[in-house]
Design an enzyme around this catalytic site. Structure first.
Site, PDB file in Angstrom:
ATOM      1  N   HIS A  51     -37.597  23.910  43.891  1.00 35.87           N
ATOM      2  CA  HIS A  51     -37.555  22.514  43.401  1.00 35.87           C
ATOM      3  C   HIS A  51     -36.189  22.221  42.774  1.00 35.87           C
ATOM      4  CE1 HIS A  51     -39.443  18.920  41.306  1.00 35.87           C
ATOM      5  NE2 HIS A  51     -38.359  19.112  40.574  1.00 35.87           N
ATOM      6  N   GLU A  52     -35.710  23.156  41.943  1.00 35.04           N
ATOM      7  CA  GLU A  52     -34.422  22.951  41.267  1.00 35.04           C
ATOM      8  C   GLU A  52     -33.254  23.055  42.250  1.00 35.04           C
ATOM      9  OE1 GLU A  52     -34.795  21.697  38.434  1.00 35.04           O
ATOM     10  OE2 GLU A  52     -36.855  22.342  38.145  1.00 35.04           O
ATOM     11  N   GLN A  77     -30.032  16.273  36.292  1.00 35.01           N
ATOM     12  CA  GLN A  77     -31.068  15.519  35.554  1.00 35.01           C
ATOM     13  C   GLN A  77     -30.612  15.138  34.149  1.00 35.01           C
ATOM     14  OE1 GLN A  77     -34.349  18.487  36.500  1.00 35.01           O
ATOM     15  NE2 GLN A  77     -35.496  16.580  36.565  1.00 35.01           N
ATOM     16  N   HIS A 128     -32.688  19.773  43.697  1.00 29.06           N
ATOM     17  CA  HIS A 128     -31.914  18.878  42.820  1.00 29.06           C
ATOM     18  C   HIS A 128     -30.417  19.083  43.021  1.00 29.06           C
ATOM     19  CE1 HIS A 128     -34.740  16.682  40.353  1.00 29.06           C
ATOM     20  NE2 HIS A 128     -35.413  17.774  40.020  1.00 29.06           N
ATOM     21  N   CYS A 132     -42.080  16.261  38.352  1.00 30.47           N
ATOM     22  CA  CYS A 132     -40.647  16.361  38.064  1.00 30.47           C
ATOM     23  C   CYS A 132     -40.361  15.519  36.828  1.00 30.47           C
ATOM     24  CB  CYS A 132     -39.847  15.825  39.256  1.00 30.47           C
ATOM     25  SG  CYS A 132     -38.061  15.844  38.995  1.00 30.47           S
ATOM     26  N   LEU A 133     -39.541  16.042  35.917  1.00 34.22           N
ATOM     27  CA  LEU A 133     -39.226  15.298  34.690  1.00 34.22           C
ATOM     28  C   LEU A 133     -38.527  13.969  34.985  1.00 34.22           C
ATOM     29  CD1 LEU A 133     -38.016  18.217  32.359  1.00 34.22           C
ATOM     30  CD2 LEU A 133     -40.183  16.977  32.207  1.00 34.22           C
ATOM     31  N   GLY A 167     -38.761  23.483  34.528  1.00 31.67           N
ATOM     32  CA  GLY A 167     -37.420  23.604  35.071  1.00 31.67           C
ATOM     33  C   GLY A 167     -36.610  22.340  34.814  1.00 31.67           C
TER      34      GLY A 167
HETATM   35 ZN   LIG Z   1     -37.311  17.910  39.279  1.00 33.68          ZN
END
Ligand SMILES: [Zn+2]
Length: 192
Positions: free
Chosen positions: A138-139, A49, A142, A95-96, A44
């Protein structure tokens, strides 16, 4: 490219995306997000991000193989809203934006989401469970300026910060090498 913790944009509450004004721009933003998601082999990616504090994220939970390569299960969430969430389940998340870190986070096991733009195959509503439900939540975090570090206690926050710090240099090098791949992907699409 991918904004890493503690970049302040990760704490921003994102603005709704104005579809009427920017539909053409949306297409190119989504193409870019798709290329970044696949280059980094993520499940995701949220717009903040990549430095754009808008209520948009993309998901593909396919692990590998031809479906992932073809982008068959690529999903788009524009101005998403969770209509319903039920159940509870604990699982580990990465998480990226937090290279080298992870946390066990409690999430709803099932969610129903509605968007202003087709998510997948023309559908604007979706019921999800398992990994997909987790990634959606999770997204969604963000978009509200919340990340995995906000789900854990002080001690664990310390270790997350430490791990990210340790991995930032390598991650920035990785990003550099991916930048070429991503621009080639986008160029290829423009030519084709
Ligand atoms: Zn993330």
């Amino acid at each position: 490219m991918i904004k890493l913790y503690p970049n302040p944009i990760l704490k921003k509450v994102c603005e709704p995306y104005d579809l009427k004004q920017n539909e053409a721009l949306l297409e190119s933003l989504l193409r870019y997000m798709k290329a970044v998601l696949y280059a980094f082999d993520g499940v995701g990616l949220a717009a903040p991000q990549i430095g754009d504090a808008k209520r948009i994220f993309v998901i593909d939970i396919t692990k590998s193989g031809t479906e992932r390569q073809a982008g068959t299960n690529f999903m788009v969430f524009v101005n998403p809203e969770i209509l319903e969430s039920t159940g509870e389940v604990n699982s580990e998340e990465g998480c990226l934006s937090f290279p080298g870190a992870s946390a066990i986070i409690k999430r709803a096991s099932l969610v129903r989401v509605k968007c202003d733009y087709p998510i997948y195959h023309g559908e604007t509503e979706l019921e999800a469970e398992g990994l997909l439900a987790r990634v959606i939540q999770h997204e969604m975090d963000h978009l509200g300026g919340k990340t995995l570090i906000d789900h854990v206690g002080k001690t664990q926050q310390y270790f997350i910060r430490k791990n990210v710090k340790k991995n930032v240099k390598n991650e920035l090098m990785r990003q550099k090498s991916f930048a070429t791949i991503i621009s080639k992907v986008l160029q290829g699409e423009n030519n084709g």
